[in-house]
Scaffold this motif. Structure first.
Motif, PDB file in Angstrom:
ATOM      1  N   ALA A 203      -3.045   7.020  -0.891  1.00  0.00           N
ATOM      2  CA  ALA A 203      -2.936   8.398  -0.414  1.00  0.00           C
ATOM      3  C   ALA A 203      -1.488   8.857  -0.182  1.00  0.00           C
ATOM      4  N   ASP A 204      -0.674   7.982   0.436  1.00  0.00           N
ATOM      5  CA  ASP A 204       0.647   8.474   0.806  1.00  0.00           C
ATOM      6  C   ASP A 204       1.448   8.932  -0.401  1.00  0.00           C
ATOM      7  N   SER A 205       1.452   8.102  -1.467  1.00  0.00           N
ATOM      8  CA  SER A 205       2.205   8.535  -2.638  1.00  0.00           C
ATOM      9  C   SER A 205       1.482   9.666  -3.364  1.00  0.00           C
ATOM     10  N   GLY A 206       0.147   9.638  -3.377  1.00  0.00           N
ATOM     11  CA  GLY A 206      -0.612  10.709  -4.023  1.00  0.00           C
ATOM     12  C   GLY A 206      -0.309  12.060  -3.409  1.00  0.00           C
ATOM     13  N   ILE A 207      -0.235  12.086  -2.088  1.00  0.00           N
ATOM     14  CA  ILE A 207       0.034  13.348  -1.390  1.00  0.00           C
ATOM     15  C   ILE A 207       1.456  13.825  -1.688  1.00  0.00           C
ATOM     16  N   VAL A 208       2.372  12.868  -1.787  1.00  0.00           N
ATOM     17  CA  VAL A 208       3.759  13.231  -2.117  1.00  0.00           C
ATOM     18  C   VAL A 208       3.817  13.907  -3.494  1.00  0.00           C
ATOM     19  N   TYR A 209       3.088  13.362  -4.462  1.00  0.00           N
ATOM     20  CA  TYR A 209       3.083  13.966  -5.793  1.00  0.00           C
ATOM     21  C   TYR A 209       2.500  15.375  -5.753  1.00  0.00           C
ATOM     22  N   ARG A 210       1.484  15.569  -4.915  1.00  0.00           N
ATOM     23  CA  ARG A 210       0.825  16.869  -4.900  1.00  0.00           C
ATOM     24  C   ARG A 210       1.636  17.901  -4.120  1.00  0.00           C
ATOM     25  N   LEU A 357      21.385   7.901  -6.597  1.00  0.00           N
ATOM     26  CA  LEU A 357      20.946   8.772  -5.499  1.00  0.00           C
ATOM     27  C   LEU A 357      19.507   9.238  -5.740  1.00  0.00           C
ATOM     28  N   GLU A 358      19.251   9.684  -6.981  1.00  0.00           N
ATOM     29  CA  GLU A 358      17.911  10.170  -7.318  1.00  0.00           C
ATOM     30  C   GLU A 358      16.879   9.049  -7.163  1.00  0.00           C
ATOM     31  N   GLU A 359      17.270   7.869  -7.619  1.00  0.00           N
ATOM     32  CA  GLU A 359      16.352   6.739  -7.538  1.00  0.00           C
ATOM     33  C   GLU A 359      16.006   6.405  -6.096  1.00  0.00           C
ATOM     34  N   ARG A 360      17.031   6.413  -5.235  1.00  0.00           N
ATOM     35  CA  ARG A 360      16.795   6.082  -3.832  1.00  0.00           C
ATOM     36  C   ARG A 360      15.941   7.159  -3.159  1.00  0.00           C
ATOM     37  N   MET A 361      16.148   8.414  -3.553  1.00  0.00           N
ATOM     38  CA  MET A 361      15.332   9.503  -2.980  1.00  0.00           C
ATOM     39  C   MET A 361      13.864   9.286  -3.324  1.00  0.00           C
ATOM     40  N   VAL A 362      13.603   8.953  -4.594  1.00  0.00           N
ATOM     41  CA  VAL A 362      12.218   8.751  -5.036  1.00  0.00           C
ATOM     42  C   VAL A 362      11.600   7.563  -4.293  1.00  0.00           C
ATOM     43  N   ASN A 363      12.383   6.469  -4.171  1.00  0.00           N
ATOM     44  CA  ASN A 363      11.860   5.291  -3.482  1.00  0.00           C
ATOM     45  C   ASN A 363      11.527   5.578  -2.031  1.00  0.00           C
ATOM     46  N   LEU A 364      12.441   6.306  -1.364  1.00  0.00           N
ATOM     47  CA  LEU A 364      12.192   6.646   0.043  1.00  0.00           C
ATOM     48  C   LEU A 364      10.938   7.502   0.169  1.00  0.00           C
ATOM     49  N   ALA A 365      10.789   8.456  -0.770  1.00  0.00           N
ATOM     50  CA  ALA A 365       9.660   9.389  -0.694  1.00  0.00           C
ATOM     51  C   ALA A 365       8.331   8.671  -0.891  1.00  0.00           C
ATOM     52  N   LEU A 366       8.318   7.710  -1.810  1.00  0.00           N
ATOM     53  CA  LEU A 366       7.055   7.046  -2.133  1.00  0.00           C
ATOM     54  C   LEU A 366       6.862   5.765  -1.330  1.00  0.00           C
ATOM     55  N   GLY A 367       7.832   5.456  -0.476  1.00  0.00           N
ATOM     56  CA  GLY A 367       7.722   4.230   0.312  1.00  0.00           C
ATOM     57  C   GLY A 367       7.623   3.004  -0.574  1.00  0.00           C
ATOM     58  N   GLY A 368       8.329   3.018  -1.711  1.00  0.00           N
ATOM     59  CA  GLY A 368       8.337   1.852  -2.595  1.00  0.00           C
ATOM     60  C   GLY A 368       7.142   1.800  -3.543  1.00  0.00           C
ATOM     61  N   LYS A 369       6.065   2.568  -3.192  1.00  0.00           N
ATOM     62  CA  LYS A 369       4.880   2.523  -4.065  1.00  0.00           C
ATOM     63  C   LYS A 369       5.021   3.584  -5.147  1.00  0.00           C
ATOM     64  N   VAL A 370       5.261   3.161  -6.342  1.00  0.00           N
ATOM     65  CA  VAL A 370       5.500   4.138  -7.389  1.00  0.00           C
ATOM     66  C   VAL A 370       4.306   4.236  -8.336  1.00  0.00           C
ATOM     67  N   SER A 371       4.502   4.966  -9.390  1.00  0.00           N
ATOM     68  CA  SER A 371       3.637   5.017 -10.565  1.00  0.00           C
ATOM     69  C   SER A 371       2.266   5.664 -10.388  1.00  0.00           C
ATOM     70  N   VAL A 372       1.960   6.512 -11.330  1.00  0.00           N
ATOM     71  CA  VAL A 372       0.645   7.142 -11.400  1.00  0.00           C
ATOM     72  C   VAL A 372      -0.138   6.344 -12.433  1.00  0.00           C
TER      73      VAL A 372
END
Ligand code: GDP
Length: 445
Positions: A203-210, A357-372
């Motif tokens: 959910a956490d990463s899913g909500i971030v994507y949405r 910078l972009e990579e770290r922003m994405v990692n922070l946002a997804l809490g390390g859990k990536v990929s759809v």
């Protein structure tokens, strides 16, 4: 099925080459026949004209598509009138269909009917809105998965496991003396619990994507906030000037970083100021931090840290923060050892450090859990909340089963879990919630 026929302009008003007036309901076809000079047949585009029957005046040259129930978006008879895209023909045609028996649709009412007539479930209906609003390819992909019913399927399978357990318990309660074949319902319920937990982890990463990540870009004037923002946007949106405090209004832009939508807010420099306009900007910066999911703190490494820098550090508090140590192309003067956040060295001038910078922003946002992936993903806080309630109730039921408490109590917990899951797909849902959900749609959807 509803008795009334609804109608709305389903395309943006006054924009684009064509516009569509859509009708749904029992009267859709007869209304179209009254107004259309041309041939109407199921799933064919008929060429002709919309004519006002009262005056014989031709309103527009159109193509009319008639789709007979039940194989339509709403499962009702649907007519779509494709006219020229200007707002006047659209409005005139809408007024005519309203005069001849349709009523104006409420926001989202076509999709609401699709739900109430059983073509899609509630989670799928919500995905329709997600598709319309998707800001990145990844958000779109998740939304389409939702519309296809990937999450609904997973939820239904868990619900059916709970229902079998409930049926067994009901039999045991009702016929205590009969010989009911004993069943061990613990393993299937454990399995259901595990599936629930798996869904919740997405959910956490899913909500971030949405929903995107609201990111406040903060820092004292002239450290390079606007320049960094422009680099992230890859285009000149905010005006970069060497004069401190020129960014008086906050600017908000959406940027797509590895599929995650970031809503970047560039703030005015946070410093105390006598200038009333400037102090307004400062107030905005404080608010931007308050509502941000992520703070991007920009520091000028070409200068020692100042009092103004330190004030901002205090404002940030506990927000997840990333430091852009900017102007790293200049000789380093700032002492960054004391900062408690991750630091990325950047130069908005040369572009150095932007990719990390972009990579770290994405990692922070997804809490390390990536990929759809193709597995079902929860992308809606309403669904997450329902899943969490179901998880609590099911855990309690399982604990009760293991410790041998009476079946009635277990039944109560299992029923609560079942109902919570039903809220996602819409089997158990209150009217006021439906209203809230569909009021977010636009008219004509
Ligand atoms: P803001 O007030 O924080 O938004 O700062 P601006 O983006 O307006 O930048 C202020 C000044 O610093 C401008 O003259 C920019 O060209 C310059 N600047 C921004 N980033 C860098 C950088 O990484 N290196 C150098 N040398 N100059 C920069």
């Amino acid at each position: 099925m509803y008795q009334d026929t609804i109608a709305a302009i389903s395309t943006p008003l006054g924009e684009g080459g064509i516009g569509i007036v859509r009708l749904s309901g029992k009267g859709a076809r007869s209304i179209a026949e009254t107004l259309f000079r041309g041939k109407i047949s199921h799933r064919h585009l008929g060429y002709g004209h919309i004519v006002d029957p009262d005056h014989g005046e031709t309103i527009d040259e159109v193509l009319v598509c008639y789709m007979a129930a039940p194989h339509t978006y709403t499962r009702e008879d649907v007519v779509e009138i494709n006219c020229h895209g200007g707002s006047l023909p659209l409005q005139r045609i809408l007024q005519l269909v309203l005069r001849y028996g349709a009523r104006l649709a409420h926001p989202g009412e076509f999709t609401l009917r699709a739900f109430l007539n059983g073509r899609i479930d509630l989670a799928q209906a919500e995905s329709v809105l997600d598709i319309v609003r998707a800001r990145t390819e990844a958000s779109l992909r998740l939304a389409v998965q939702g519309l296809e019913g990937r999450l609904s399927e997973a939820v239904r399978s868990i619900r059916s496991q709970l229902m079998s357990a409930l049926a067994y318990l009901a039999a045991r309660i009702d016929f205590p003396d009969d010989d009911i074949e004993p069943q061990d319902i613990v393993p299937p319920l454990r399995q259901a619990l595990q599936e629930l937990r798996q869904l919740i982890t997405t959910a956490d990463s899913g909500i971030v994507y949405r929903q995107g990540v609201r990111t406040a870009i903060v820092g004292r004037p002239n450290v390079g906030k606007s320049s960094l923002l422009n680099r992230l946007l890859r285009q000149d949106r905010s005006i970069v000037t060497p004069i401190p405090g020129t960014t008086r209004d906050t600017i908000e832009e959406v940027v797509n970083l590895k599929g995650v939508p970031f809503l970047l807010v560039d703030t005015a420099g946070i410093i105390h100021s006598q200038d009333p306009v400037e102090s307004l900007g400062i107030e905005r910066s404080r608010k931007a931090i308050e509502v941000a999911d992520l703070v991007l703190l920009v520091i000028d490494t070409g200068q020692p840290l100042t009092e103004a820098d330190r004030e901002i550090l205090v404002l940030i508090g506990n927000k997840p923060t990333l430091v852009a140590a900017n102007k790293c192309d200049l000789p380093r003067q700032a002492e960054l050892g004391g900062l408690r956040w991750e630091v990325v060295f950047t130069s908005a001038l040369t572009g150095e450090g932007l990719a990390p910078l972009e990579e770290r922003m994405v990692n922070l946002a997804l809490g390390g859990k990536v990929s759809v992936s193709d597995a079902p993903i929860v992308n809606n806080p309403r669904h997450k909340d329902a899943l969490e309630r179901a998880e609590r109730d099911l855990s309690q039921a399982l604990a009760g089963l293991v410790s041998g408490i009476p079946d009635d109590f277990i039944t109560i917990d299992l029923t609560a879990a079942l109902n919570a899951l039903g809220e996602i797909t819409g089997e158990t849902v209150q009217d006021d919630l439906l209203e809230t959900i569909f009021s977010r749609f636009c008219v004509g959807k």
